[in-house]
Design a protein around this motif. Structure first.
Motif, PDB file in Angstrom:
ATOM      1  N   ARG A  11       0.840  -1.204   0.000  1.00 62.24           N
ATOM      2  CA  ARG A  11       0.000   0.000   0.000  1.00 62.24           C
ATOM      3  C   ARG A  11       0.871   1.247   0.000  1.00 62.24           C
ATOM      4  NH1 ARG A  11      -5.439  -1.523   1.266  1.00 62.24           N
ATOM      5  NH2 ARG A  11      -5.495  -3.753   0.770  1.00 62.24           N
ATOM      6  N   LEU A  12       0.316   2.319  -0.585  1.00 64.89           N
ATOM      7  CA  LEU A  12       1.026   3.598  -0.688  1.00 64.89           C
ATOM      8  C   LEU A  12       0.082   4.716  -0.289  1.00 64.89           C
ATOM      9  CD1 LEU A  12       3.402   5.442  -1.643  1.00 64.89           C
ATOM     10  CD2 LEU A  12       2.407   5.319  -3.926  1.00 64.89           C
ATOM     11  N   LEU A  13       0.519   5.575   0.620  1.00 62.92           N
ATOM     12  CA  LEU A  13      -0.256   6.733   1.049  1.00 62.92           C
ATOM     13  C   LEU A  13       0.242   7.972   0.314  1.00 62.92           C
ATOM     14  CD1 LEU A  13      -2.402   8.004   2.862  1.00 62.92           C
ATOM     15  CD2 LEU A  13      -0.643   8.256   4.648  1.00 62.92           C
ATOM     16  N   LEU A  14      -0.639   8.525  -0.529  1.00 64.47           N
ATOM     17  CA  LEU A  14      -0.313   9.699  -1.341  1.00 64.47           C
ATOM     18  C   LEU A  14      -1.182  10.876  -0.923  1.00 64.47           C
ATOM     19  CD1 LEU A  14       0.073   8.569  -5.080  1.00 64.47           C
ATOM     20  CD2 LEU A  14       1.845   9.474  -3.575  1.00 64.47           C
ATOM     21  N   SER A  15      -0.622  12.073  -1.040  1.00 65.14           N
ATOM     22  CA  SER A  15      -1.387  13.302  -0.848  1.00 65.14           C
ATOM     23  C   SER A  15      -1.234  14.160  -2.096  1.00 65.14           C
ATOM     24  CB  SER A  15      -0.910  14.064   0.389  1.00 65.14           C
ATOM     25  OG  SER A  15       0.416  14.537   0.209  1.00 65.14           O
ATOM     26  N   LEU A  16      -2.348  14.695  -2.581  1.00 63.36           N
ATOM     27  CA  LEU A  16      -2.368  15.554  -3.760  1.00 63.36           C
ATOM     28  C   LEU A  16      -2.993  16.896  -3.387  1.00 63.36           C
ATOM     29  CD1 LEU A  16      -3.581  13.072  -6.550  1.00 63.36           C
ATOM     30  CD2 LEU A  16      -1.231  13.670  -5.928  1.00 63.36           C
ATOM     31  N   GLN A  17      -2.416  17.949  -3.918  1.00 64.94           N
ATOM     32  CA  GLN A  17      -2.942  19.299  -3.686  1.00 64.94           C
ATOM     33  C   GLN A  17      -2.642  20.169  -4.897  1.00 64.94           C
ATOM     34  OE1 GLN A  17      -1.130  21.474  -0.463  1.00 64.94           O
ATOM     35  NE2 GLN A  17      -2.809  22.972  -0.342  1.00 64.94           N
ATOM     36  N   PHE A  18      -3.714  20.669  -5.525  1.00 64.83           N
ATOM     37  CA  PHE A  18      -3.533  21.579  -6.652  1.00 64.83           C
ATOM     38  C   PHE A  18      -3.678  23.007  -6.160  1.00 64.83           C
ATOM     39  CE2 PHE A  18      -5.192  24.215 -10.108  1.00 64.83           C
ATOM     40  CZ  PHE A  18      -4.175  24.047 -11.029  1.00 64.83           C
ATOM     41  N   LEU A  19      -2.632  23.791  -6.390  1.00 62.36           N
ATOM     42  CA  LEU A  19      -2.644  25.200  -6.007  1.00 62.36           C
ATOM     43  C   LEU A  19      -2.956  26.047  -7.228  1.00 62.36           C
ATOM     44  CD1 LEU A  19       0.489  25.395  -3.677  1.00 62.36           C
ATOM     45  CD2 LEU A  19      -1.922  25.239  -3.022  1.00 62.36           C
TER      46      LEU A  19
END
Length: 443
Positions: A291-299
């Motif tokens: 498993r992989l924990l990713l965070s995405l945020q578009f500014l």
């Protein structure tokens, strides 16, 4: 007066002895050696042992009833069938014995199958391997499943000293592999071991809780030979409510047998073959690697007169991995993560985390920034791959995931949530599979 099957058997043998005598003119009544052996030894048609066993139904090791259909025997007794020297009241059929009380459950409809219920007190098959007590708790906030193995009782002896060295290992089904195997400590020389040990799965989503099954296998550890399987218990995770602890008391069972196409009808045979091929294809083509924990945020781009001149972009945060596949001989891996934003004409989108040595649950907590507009990001694909670093030779691919508008499942939901919620950081766990992205293969 209570009916005694032994008396019944002796009376019937006596009557059979009289009826089976060979009468010849001018000679005395004699009994041949074949008739003598058949009467006293052989459970053949002369002594109806099968009829007597109908009063004591048992299960054979294969699970099939030992007692046959009483109506199939030519010497099946009934109240109306008499014998020489004995009255009708001395002969009881199995149907009458059940009707007169004493716990009999046979009837005209059930006389064909005289096997007992496996959950009744007449059978100890459900406890022959032992029992297992454990607790399950799913925490929605942390996406973690806590499995507390408490104790086992009455385990089957596996060693020459009449004891065992038991331990418990856990797998998540479907997709059982070394990546999602957890194991308790071993308790030496005990048939009633106490562990009180908590094993935790990280990165378990609510979708996993609805479709996954937890398999708990109790095994006996042998240092000189291979470990031996004792029994297992399976629990559907949908039975566990979020943020609530549920305790289970289960009887260990043998693994469910694979369906045999030869033992099925024509219709079930086709379904069985199809399901078997589909399961094999899924296991070989999309093996779960962790498993992989990713965070995405578009500014979004800053307003005029604000900011430092950047036109906005995408922040990709590689937080951690859990239950990675072991790629090295020591049972661990040296993982690191690479990210790409494809298509990449200028080949400048590659980012790489640091290598963490000898672990299957690394924590990276690194972020990478891609300067890009929202209109351009819609047509892009984010590829995230996990690798095992090897000094002096090519690195091993562990698993990967692709996020774009053309993805499916959690990858698509994560990508769309990022595009819709501008300025917000969105975190989600992703399942790593052994499917290598085509663009990565070309490189």
């Amino acid at each position: 007066m209570l009916w005694n099957p032994l008396v019944y058997e002796g009376l019937f043998s006596h009557s059979c002895n009289q009826s089976s005598m060979t009468v010849r003119k001018g000679k005395k009544l004699t009994i041949s050696i074949q008739e003598h052996m058949a009467i006293d030894v052989c459970p053949g048609p002369i002594r109806p042992i099968r009829q007597i066993s109908a009063y004591f139904p048992r299960l054979s090791p294969t699970g099939e009833p030992i007692s046959p259909n009483p109506a199939a025997s030519p010497l099946a007794l009934s109240p109306g069938s008499g014998a020489s020297g004995v009255g009708n009241s001395a002969f009881l059929s199995p149907l009458q014995a059940g009707a007169r009380g004493g716990g009999g459950t046979l009837s005209a409809a059930s006389s064909v199958d005289t096997s007992v219920d496996i959950h009744s007190s007449d059978s100890d098959d459900c406890t022959a391997l032992g029992t297992l007590e454990f607790e399950l708790r799913y925490e929605r906030a942390t996406s973690s499943l806590h499995c507390t193995i408490i104790r086992a009782k009455g385990l089957k002896p596996m060693d020459f000293n009449g004891l065992a060295d038991p331990y418990v290992k856990l797998h998540l089904l479907p997709g059982a592999s070394k990546a999602n195997k957890l194991k308790t400590k071993t308790v030496r020389n005990s048939l009633n071991p106490v562990w009180n040990e908590t094993l935790t799965y990280i990165g378990i989503t609510e979708e996993d809780m609805h479709r996954k099954t937890l398999r708990l296998s109790v095994c006996d550890e042998d240092k000189l030979t291979h470990n031996e399987f004792i029994g297992e218990s399976r629990v559907a995770l949908r039975r566990v409510k979020p943020d609530q602890t549920k305790r289970f008391y289960t009887c260990l069972e043998h693994p469910p047998p694979l369906p045999s196409p030869t033992a099925m009808g024509a219709a079930l045979r086709g379904i069985s073959c199809y399901l078997r091929e589909w399961e094999n294809e899924q296991l070989h083509s999309l093996e779960e690697r962790g498993r992989l924990l990713l965070s995405l945020q578009f500014l979004p781009p800053p307003e005029e007169g604000e900011g430092d001149g950047h036109r906005g972009g995408l922040w990709v945060g590689v937080q951690r991995c859990a239950h990675l596949a072991a790629m090295d001989v020591n049972g661990f891996s040296d993982p690191y993560v690479k990210t790409y934003l494809k298509p990449d004409v200028q080949k400048k989108s590659k980012h790489k985390t640091a290598v963490i040595k000898k672990t299957l649950n690394p924590e990276f907590n690194e972020e990478f920034f891609y300067e890009i507009s929202l209109s351009e990001l819609v047509s892009k694909t984010l590829e995230v791959t996990v690798w095992d670093y090897d000094l002096g030779r090519s690195n091993d691919f562990i698993g990967g995931v692709c996020l774009s508008c053309h993805s499916q499942g959690d990858a698509l939901r994560h990508w769309m949530d990022c595009l819709r919620n501008k300025g917000q950081k969105v975190e989600r766990w992703h399942v790593l599979t052994n499917e290598l992205p085509q663009s990565t293969c070309q490189e």
